[in-house]
Design a protein around this motif. Structure first.
Motif, PDB file in Angstrom:
ATOM      1  N   VAL A  27     -70.916  38.588   5.050  1.00  0.00           N
ATOM      2  CA  VAL A  27     -71.742  38.722   3.841  1.00  0.00           C
ATOM      3  C   VAL A  27     -70.998  38.192   2.618  1.00  0.00           C
ATOM      4  CG1 VAL A  27     -72.769  40.425   2.272  1.00  0.00           C
ATOM      5  CG2 VAL A  27     -73.139  40.617   4.734  1.00  0.00           C
ATOM      6  N   LEU A  28     -69.707  38.552   2.479  1.00  0.00           N
ATOM      7  CA  LEU A  28     -68.935  38.081   1.329  1.00  0.00           C
ATOM      8  C   LEU A  28     -68.739  36.566   1.362  1.00  0.00           C
ATOM      9  CD1 LEU A  28     -66.299  40.935   1.122  1.00  0.00           C
ATOM     10  CD2 LEU A  28     -68.146  40.478  -0.495  1.00  0.00           C
ATOM     11  N   SER A  29     -68.548  36.002   2.549  1.00  0.00           N
ATOM     12  CA  SER A  29     -68.435  34.546   2.666  1.00  0.00           C
ATOM     13  C   SER A  29     -69.752  33.871   2.310  1.00  0.00           C
ATOM     14  CB  SER A  29     -68.018  34.161   4.082  1.00  0.00           C
ATOM     15  OG  SER A  29     -66.723  34.616   4.350  1.00  0.00           O
ATOM     16  N   ALA A  30     -70.854  34.445   2.755  1.00  0.00           N
ATOM     17  CA  ALA A  30     -72.164  33.886   2.410  1.00  0.00           C
ATOM     18  C   ALA A  30     -72.384  33.932   0.896  1.00  0.00           C
ATOM     19  CB  ALA A  30     -73.265  34.641   3.140  1.00  0.00           C
ATOM     20  N   CYS A  31     -71.963  35.016   0.263  1.00  0.00           N
ATOM     21  CA  CYS A  31     -72.106  35.113  -1.192  1.00  0.00           C
ATOM     22  C   CYS A  31     -71.266  34.063  -1.909  1.00  0.00           C
ATOM     23  CB  CYS A  31     -71.727  36.511  -1.670  1.00  0.00           C
ATOM     24  SG  CYS A  31     -72.902  37.783  -1.198  1.00  0.00           S
ATOM     25  N   SER A  32     -70.053  33.813  -1.413  1.00  0.00           N
ATOM     26  CA  SER A  32     -69.223  32.795  -2.068  1.00  0.00           C
ATOM     27  C   SER A  32     -69.808  31.396  -1.865  1.00  0.00           C
ATOM     28  CB  SER A  32     -67.785  32.869  -1.565  1.00  0.00           C
ATOM     29  OG  SER A  32     -67.712  32.555  -0.205  1.00  0.00           O
ATOM     30  N   TYR A  33     -70.437  31.148  -0.729  1.00  0.00           N
ATOM     31  CA  TYR A  33     -71.103  29.862  -0.538  1.00  0.00           C
ATOM     32  C   TYR A  33     -72.352  29.749  -1.397  1.00  0.00           C
ATOM     33  CZ  TYR A  33     -68.034  28.907   3.393  1.00  0.00           C
ATOM     34  OH  TYR A  33     -66.942  28.686   4.180  1.00  0.00           O
ATOM     35  N   LEU A  34     -73.036  30.852  -1.640  1.00  0.00           N
ATOM     36  CA  LEU A  34     -74.230  30.832  -2.483  1.00  0.00           C
ATOM     37  C   LEU A  34     -73.895  30.498  -3.936  1.00  0.00           C
ATOM     38  CD1 LEU A  34     -76.317  33.823  -1.088  1.00  0.00           C
ATOM     39  CD2 LEU A  34     -76.827  31.380  -0.916  1.00  0.00           C
ATOM     40  N   TYR A  37     -74.093  26.916  -3.853  1.00  0.00           N
ATOM     41  CA  TYR A  37     -75.459  26.489  -3.555  1.00  0.00           C
ATOM     42  C   TYR A  37     -76.350  26.571  -4.796  1.00  0.00           C
ATOM     43  CZ  TYR A  37     -80.037  26.244  -1.339  1.00  0.00           C
ATOM     44  OH  TYR A  37     -81.307  25.887  -0.999  1.00  0.00           O
ATOM     45  N   PHE A  38     -76.202  27.648  -5.570  1.00  0.00           N
ATOM     46  CA  PHE A  38     -77.025  27.814  -6.765  1.00  0.00           C
ATOM     47  C   PHE A  38     -76.507  27.004  -7.946  1.00  0.00           C
ATOM     48  CE2 PHE A  38     -78.329  31.989  -4.786  1.00  0.00           C
ATOM     49  CZ  PHE A  38     -79.588  31.545  -4.463  1.00  0.00           C
ATOM     50  N   GLY A  39     -75.360  26.365  -7.796  1.00  0.00           N
ATOM     51  CA  GLY A  39     -74.849  25.476  -8.831  1.00  0.00           C
ATOM     52  C   GLY A  39     -74.322  26.189 -10.062  1.00  0.00           C
ATOM     53  N   LEU A  40     -73.766  27.358  -9.888  1.00  0.00           N
ATOM     54  CA  LEU A  40     -73.179  28.054 -11.034  1.00  0.00           C
ATOM     55  C   LEU A  40     -71.955  27.287 -11.509  1.00  0.00           C
ATOM     56  CD1 LEU A  40     -73.439  31.691  -9.697  1.00  0.00           C
ATOM     57  CD2 LEU A  40     -74.949  30.563 -11.303  1.00  0.00           C
ATOM     58  N   VAL A  41     -71.737  27.286 -12.818  1.00  0.00           N
ATOM     59  CA  VAL A  41     -70.636  26.520 -13.391  1.00  0.00           C
ATOM     60  C   VAL A  41     -69.840  27.394 -14.355  1.00  0.00           C
ATOM     61  CG1 VAL A  41     -71.756  24.271 -13.173  1.00  0.00           C
ATOM     62  CG2 VAL A  41     -72.129  25.629 -15.224  1.00  0.00           C
ATOM     63  N   GLY A  42     -68.663  26.908 -14.690  1.00  0.00           N
ATOM     64  CA  GLY A  42     -67.847  27.548 -15.715  1.00  0.00           C
ATOM     65  C   GLY A  42     -67.153  28.808 -15.233  1.00  0.00           C
ATOM     66  N   LEU A  44     -68.270  31.818 -14.957  1.00  0.00           N
ATOM     67  CA  LEU A  44     -69.044  32.647 -14.026  1.00  0.00           C
ATOM     68  C   LEU A  44     -68.766  32.231 -12.592  1.00  0.00           C
ATOM     69  CD1 LEU A  44     -71.168  34.814 -13.478  1.00  0.00           C
ATOM     70  CD2 LEU A  44     -72.901  33.027 -13.697  1.00  0.00           C
ATOM     71  N   ARG A  45     -68.765  30.925 -12.347  1.00  0.00           N
ATOM     72  CA  ARG A  45     -68.509  30.420 -10.993  1.00  0.00           C
ATOM     73  C   ARG A  45     -67.133  30.852 -10.498  1.00  0.00           C
ATOM     74  NH1 ARG A  45     -68.802  24.571  -8.457  1.00  0.00           N
ATOM     75  NH2 ARG A  45     -67.123  24.798  -6.969  1.00  0.00           N
ATOM     76  N   TRP A  46     -66.109  30.593 -11.311  1.00  0.00           N
ATOM     77  CA  TRP A  46     -64.753  30.897 -10.872  1.00  0.00           C
ATOM     78  C   TRP A  46     -64.504  32.389 -10.792  1.00  0.00           C
ATOM     79  CZ3 TRP A  46     -62.705  27.400  -8.232  1.00  0.00           C
ATOM     80  CH2 TRP A  46     -62.972  26.073  -8.490  1.00  0.00           C
ATOM     81  N   SER A  47     -65.131  33.151 -11.658  1.00  0.00           N
ATOM     82  CA  SER A  47     -64.983  34.607 -11.585  1.00  0.00           C
ATOM     83  C   SER A  47     -65.585  35.142 -10.292  1.00  0.00           C
ATOM     84  CB  SER A  47     -65.657  35.278 -12.778  1.00  0.00           C
ATOM     85  OG  SER A  47     -65.061  34.869 -13.973  1.00  0.00           O
ATOM     86  N   LEU A  48     -66.766  34.662  -9.936  1.00  0.00           N
ATOM     87  CA  LEU A  48     -67.401  35.125  -8.699  1.00  0.00           C
ATOM     88  C   LEU A  48     -66.623  34.682  -7.463  1.00  0.00           C
ATOM     89  CD1 LEU A  48     -71.175  34.563  -9.511  1.00  0.00           C
ATOM     90  CD2 LEU A  48     -69.986  36.740  -9.234  1.00  0.00           C
ATOM     91  N   ILE A  49     -66.163  33.437  -7.456  1.00  0.00           N
ATOM     92  CA  ILE A  49     -65.401  32.952  -6.303  1.00  0.00           C
ATOM     93  C   ILE A  49     -64.116  33.755  -6.131  1.00  0.00           C
ATOM     94  CG2 ILE A  49     -64.040  30.996  -5.465  1.00  0.00           C
ATOM     95  CD1 ILE A  49     -66.254  29.169  -6.472  1.00  0.00           C
TER      96      ILE A  49
END
Length: 111
Positions: A27-34, A37-42, A44-49
């Motif tokens: 589930v956590l790997s799928a979330c990091s791939y999402l 997939y959703f094209g988050l930038v900046g 927010l992207r790096w914080s989530l990853i």
């Protein structure tokens, strides 16, 4: 005189625990791939990853390396290195300010 019996008792964790951990890792790997997939930038992207990466690493260390059942080892192996990194980061930030002020004093503010 009683000799050793050769029988040692070991603690066995139920297989369900490992299956649940694998499920959470999936589930956590799928979330990091999402995130990609959703094209988050900046930020927010790096914080989530980084958050998903830290959660996966913590789960692996806690369950598969059996750190969840060793409290003292957990605190030394998991909590002490990040604390030391934060201390060293603070030292580097203060040193960078000193370097900046020294460069500005000797080389000027620039054009």
């Amino acid at each position: 005189m009683a000799g050793p019996t050769g029988h040692t008792e070991t603690q066995q964790h139920p297989i369900r625990l490992y299956l649940v951990a694998w499920g959470w890792l999936f589930v956590l790997s799928a979330c990091s791939y999402l995130v990609d997939y959703f094209g988050l930038v900046g930020y927010l992207r790096w914080s989530l990853i980084l958050m998903f990466m830290a959660l996966k690493a913590g789960l692996i260390v806690a369950i598969f390396m059996h750190m969840a059942w060793e409290r003292l080892a957990f605190s030394y192996a998991i909590l002490l290195p990040p604390l030391l990194l934060l201390i060293f980061l603070g030292i580097m930030v203060s040193e960078s300010n000193y370097t900046l002020f020294t460069r500005l004093a000797f080389f000027g503010a620039g054009p």
